[in-house]
Write a protein that holds these residues in place. Structure first.
Motif, PDB file in Angstrom:
ATOM      1  N   ARG A 392      13.615  32.203  42.961  1.00 33.79           N
ATOM      2  CA  ARG A 392      14.978  31.830  42.583  1.00 33.79           C
ATOM      3  C   ARG A 392      15.459  30.664  43.438  1.00 33.79           C
ATOM      4  O   ARG A 392      14.928  30.385  44.513  1.00 33.79           O
ATOM      5  CB  ARG A 392      15.909  33.030  42.756  1.00 33.79           C
ATOM      6  CG  ARG A 392      15.551  34.205  41.876  1.00 33.79           C
ATOM      7  CD  ARG A 392      16.171  35.501  42.369  1.00 33.79           C
ATOM      8  NE  ARG A 392      17.619  35.426  42.474  1.00 33.79           N
ATOM      9  CZ  ARG A 392      18.367  36.395  42.981  1.00 33.79           C
ATOM     10  NH1 ARG A 392      17.801  37.502  43.435  1.00 33.79           N
ATOM     11  NH2 ARG A 392      19.673  36.264  43.042  1.00 33.79           N
ATOM     12  N   SER A 393      16.462  29.982  42.957  1.00 37.73           N
ATOM     13  CA  SER A 393      17.034  28.880  43.715  1.00 37.73           C
ATOM     14  C   SER A 393      17.775  29.423  44.936  1.00 37.73           C
ATOM     15  O   SER A 393      18.456  30.449  44.856  1.00 37.73           O
ATOM     16  CB  SER A 393      17.991  28.076  42.830  1.00 37.73           C
ATOM     17  OG  SER A 393      18.669  27.097  43.591  1.00 37.73           O
ATOM     18  N   LYS A 395      20.338  28.397  46.234  1.00 36.92           N
ATOM     19  CA  LYS A 395      21.783  28.356  46.032  1.00 36.92           C
ATOM     20  C   LYS A 395      22.284  29.614  45.332  1.00 36.92           C
ATOM     21  O   LYS A 395      23.465  29.938  45.424  1.00 36.92           O
ATOM     22  CB  LYS A 395      22.162  27.122  45.214  1.00 36.92           C
ATOM     23  CG  LYS A 395      21.797  25.804  45.901  1.00 36.92           C
ATOM     24  CD  LYS A 395      22.162  24.614  45.025  1.00 36.92           C
ATOM     25  CE  LYS A 395      21.781  23.299  45.694  1.00 36.92           C
ATOM     26  NZ  LYS A 395      22.102  22.121  44.849  1.00 36.92           N
ATOM     27  N   GLU A 396      21.380  30.299  44.634  1.00 36.30           N
ATOM     28  CA  GLU A 396      21.774  31.485  43.884  1.00 36.30           C
ATOM     29  C   GLU A 396      21.627  32.765  44.689  1.00 36.30           C
ATOM     30  O   GLU A 396      22.074  33.823  44.240  1.00 36.30           O
ATOM     31  CB  GLU A 396      20.935  31.601  42.606  1.00 36.30           C
ATOM     32  CG  GLU A 396      21.046  30.395  41.686  1.00 36.30           C
ATOM     33  CD  GLU A 396      20.106  30.507  40.508  1.00 36.30           C
ATOM     34  OE1 GLU A 396      19.341  31.501  40.458  1.00 36.30           O
ATOM     35  OE2 GLU A 396      20.123  29.619  39.636  1.00 36.30           O
TER      36      GLU A 396
END
Length: 836
Positions: A392-393, A395-396
């Motif tokens: 996952r990113s 930022k997430e």
């Protein structure tokens, strides 16, 4: 009537084929063998039986010999199929052609009308033929190697089979983009694993692409035949490869055979998405052959995909037929497979049951009572619910998510000090999530072990191993925990061991670089307690890096922390030391000792403290070796003040030369008395209040290192003697004891008492300098001797006066045996033993 493939078809009886049938009964063995060869080439009768009505005459010999026409002689092949069904023969030799001609000739000449038994033929054709194949010549030996030598853990069989199932699902998903009809039979893409403890079996079912008969024979009958590898190769040839999802796992054709690690027999039932028939592959351990048959049982049919059933060995039944054990293996190895994995688990549910009570006659039935009971049942349970957090990113993902993943994956109960989530692209591509734990393990040996289980390696989301010998991380960074996921990491065939390659070296370098970034980030925080906590837990690891990783000295040195003569209570950096250096100071001075207290009271420190020069205190056993390997920091060399050749510039060099000249005789005399105990005796420039000090040779072990090496369990005494090196006794010319000895060596050089004093002075210097006396009992005797002399105020109780030389010393006129010692200096006390 003829049964073929489950259908009934009418077969016409022709006179010429019937003659051939009767001629077979009278033909010699060679002729029958040739006819069997014809039957071996022909396919089953159900293939093209509708073409029989178009045949009314026996073809020519050339036509019979033609492989294409032979396949069309369905009626002919059916008559002889009951004698043999060898499908591997595809060509005829000249002898077989000759035998065939003879059989046809006999059929024409005898003209016997034969009666065909239709019921017998139908019965034979209704039975599904089981074809037996031999493995390739080298497969039997390789299979034995795979089962007994290739894999170090039997449990990896489930990882391999689940990975193959994921391959099949990936391939189907990719092909369904252009052919949506492939998903019509079963739109669900999933993997199901069911274990049966009673029968000792494990069944793994996937709804993937499946295999045809030819693919089944080629993939499972040949070692290192990987359909996924070929599929990837085909993808690379396409122009739109960059936009396709080719994230497939299987790269090794031996993964399937790991099933024989725990199974005696393996049955593979598969149905391709592009075919109508389902085939069953069956193989057993310790055999050189396998069988393939068409599946005809409706109860065993599957819409699409592959079903693998393992019949477990006796020693594996108890462990691997347990549903909980299977679930744990899936969570460990295949937790992050992109397709749902269901395991058949035992569950408990509650329900209400009515309590039956007898009602007496004539009374109304009371209200029925119920009780809550629990019952056990089996049901499918989703096992891999967690999505890979590193995919996952960043930022997430929240900090709580990172901390939660760290605690659950590595069984920690304290939040990490720091973490980093990054993706490396370009020359190599991999994703990684690294953590610095909040505290060190209780067993410090686990930190420095090369086989720590702190780094979990994944290849395309499949867990490979967490045991490495320093391939991904150096030993001194073994405290770092995390995951590394790569798509093209080079592994050996069993997927358990990294192969040394350029890719691994580049990956290791980038992982180490990211770890240094995390540590430096902790050091730069406003809260200084964070790095203090880190240094308390993992400071020894950083020092070990100074020894083992010379390439990263520039990044390791600023992370070091030490106490010093000016900063005893707080740890300081090397940058702090350099900033406080004197303008004319060229070196970084340090002293290794067992404690800060002993370092502060060491005689080596006297002159440097007088000149206000800061000295680092190395009190950890690893400190001295680490600093020695660093050699310098920002062009300033590290200098051990406990070794000879300490360069402290003298303010008055002329006076220094006069002192050396004055005490030259004393130095020579003391060296002659001490013998091989010291390499030489010289005037010291590092002493201010102590009479003498014993320093180590420039290239030998220091006193602290000698103490550490003596404490080693496997220490070598011969090496100790070699590395001890030369010792130099440095004397302080300003001390009264040294001045008295200077006069004594000139006036009474043969005085036994003076010689005893020199030996006692040497033993005392040993202790003060950090060395151990060679003979503690002898040293204690000398101390007691001096104590008795000081307390009695009279002559030596041991009678040493009688041994003193009287050649140079004047005696009293009374003829007493007492020897008067010439006054050595003006500095003396009332109880000075030299006044006796």
């Amino acid at each position: 009537m003829l049964l073929a493939g489950g259908t009934t078809r009418r077969v016409l009886s022709y006179s010429r084929p019937s003659l051939l049938l009767q001629s077979m009964a009278m033909a010699p063995a060679a002729t029958l063998g040739a006819v069997r060869g014809l039957a071996a080439v022909a396919p089953p009768a159900s293939a093209r039986s509708n073409e029989l009505s178009q045949r009314h005459a026996v073809p020519s010999v050339a036509a019979v010999s033609s492989p294409s026409n032979l396949k069309e002689r369905i009626g002919f092949s059916t008559l002889v199929s009951k004698r043999s069904a060898i499908s591997s023969v595809r060509s005829f030799s000249s002898a077989e052609v000759f035998a065939t001609r003879r059989a046809l000739s006999l059929a024409r000449t005898q003209r016997l009308s034969g009666v065909r038994c239709m019921s017998t033929v139908a019965e034979k054709e209704a039975t599904v033929p089981v074809e037996k194949f031999e493995y390739q010549a080298e497969v039997s030996r390789l299979l034995d190697l795979i089962v007994h030598s290739l894999y170090s853990h039997k449990e990896v069989f489930l990882r391999e089979l689940v990975s193959n199932a994921s391959d099949a699902l990936d391939k189907l998903r990719f092909l369904s983009v252009t052919e949506p009809s492939l998903l019509e039979a079963n739109p669900n893409l999933e993997i199901r694993i069911q274990s049966d403890p009673e029968n000792g079996t494990i069944t793994i079912t996937d709804s993937g692409i499946g295999m045809t008969r030819e693919e089944l024979q080629k993939s499972l009958g040949t070692i290192a035949e990987s359909g996924t590898a070929k599929f990837l190769k085909a993808l690379k040839e396409k122009e739109d490869n960059s936009s396709s999802d080719n994230n497939l796992i299987g790269q090794f054709g031996v993964g399937f055979y790991s099933a024989f690690l725990v199974a005696n027999k393996v049955v593979v039932s598969t149905k391709s998405a592009k075919a109508d028939k389902q085939y069953v592959w069956e193989g057993e351990a310790d055999t050189s052959s396998y069988t393939i048959a068409e599946e005809t049982d409706p109860a065993k049919m599957i819409p699409r995909g592959t079903q693998i059933t393992l019949y477990l060995k006796t020693d594996a039944k108890d462990e691997y037929s347990d549903p909980i054990r299977i679930q744990n293996l899936v969570k460990n190895y295949s937790q992050f497979i992109s397709f749902p994995i269901y395991t058949y688990q035992e569950k408990t549910r509650t329900k209400e049951e009515i309590i039956e009570e007898e009602t007496p006659e004539g009374e109304e039935a009371p209200e029925k009572k119920t009780k809550t009971v629990s019952e056990k049942y089996f049901d499918w349970e989703l096992t891999n619910e967690t999505k890979p957090i590193w995919l996952r990113s960043s930022k997430e993902v929240t900090k709580e998510d990172y901390n939660g993943f760290f605690k659950s994956t590595f069984q920690e109960f304290i939040d990490p000090m720091s973490y980093t989530h990054f993706t490396t692209e370009g020359e190599i591509e991999f994703k990684s999530l690294l953590y610095i734990p909040g505290m060190a393990p209780y067993n410090t040996e686990d930190v420095l072990s090369q086989k720590t289980k702190n780094i979990r390696l994944y290849v395309k989301r499949v867990f490979i191993s967490d045991e490495f010998d320093g391939e991904l991380f150096p030993r001194y960074l073994g405290f770092v925990k995390g995951v590394v996921d790569s798509n093209d990491l080079p592994l050996n065939v069993s997927r358990e061991i990294l192969q040394e390659s350029r890719i691994v070296r580049i990956m290791r370098k980038r992982l180490v670089r990211k770890t240094f970034d995390m540590v430096e980030d902790i050091a730069k925080r406003e809260n200084k307690e964070d790095y203090k906590n880190f240094w308390t837990n993992f400071g020894k690891n950083i020092k070990l890096g100074c020894i083992e990783d010379t390439a990263n000295h520039k990044r390791l040195a600023p992370l070091l922390r030490f106490s010093s003569s000016k900063c005893e209570d707080e740890l300081m950096t090397l940058d702090d030391y350099v900033e406080r250096m004197k303008p004319d100071q060229k070196a970084i001075y340090y002293l290794a000792a067992d404690t800060i207290k002993s370092a502060k009271s060491a005689p080596f420190l006297e002159e440097l403290s007088k000149r206000d020069l800061e000295v680092l205190f190395l009190v950890e056993p690893i400190d001295e070796v680490a600093v020695t390997n660093l050699a310098s920091y920002k062009d300033h060399k590290f200098v051990d003040i406990s070794k000879e050749d300490l360069d402290l510039e003298s303010e008055d060099k002329e006076k220094e030369k006069e002192v050396e000249q004055e005490f030259r005789l004393l130095c020579d005399w003391m060296k002659q008395l001490l013998g091989d105990k010291v390499a030489k005796v010289k005037i010291s420039n590092r002493l201010a209040s102590s009479p003498c000090v014993l320093v180590s040779g420039k290239f030998g072990w220091s006193a602290n290192m000698e103490r550490i090496m003596k404490a080693q369990t496997l220490g070598d005494n011969s090496q100790l003697e070699f590395m001890r090196g030369r010792r130099v006794l440095e004397i302080n010319p300003n001390h009264p004891i040294v001045q008295d000895l200077n006069f004594a060596c000139k006036d009474t050089p043969r005085s036994a008492r003076a010689q005893k004093m020199v030996e006692l002075l040497y033993d005392t210097a040993l202790l003060a300098s950090g060395f151990s006396p060679e003979n503690p009992a002898e040293f204690g005797g000398r101390v007691y001797e001096i104590m008795a002399m000081a307390l009695s105020g009279k002559k030596d109780q041991s009678g040493l006066d009688s041994e003193e030389s009287t050649e140079d010393a004047p005696t009293e006129a009374s003829g007493s045996d007492d020897v008067e010692v010439v006054e050595a200096s003006e500095v003396r006390t009332e109880n000075d033993p030299w006044k006796q």
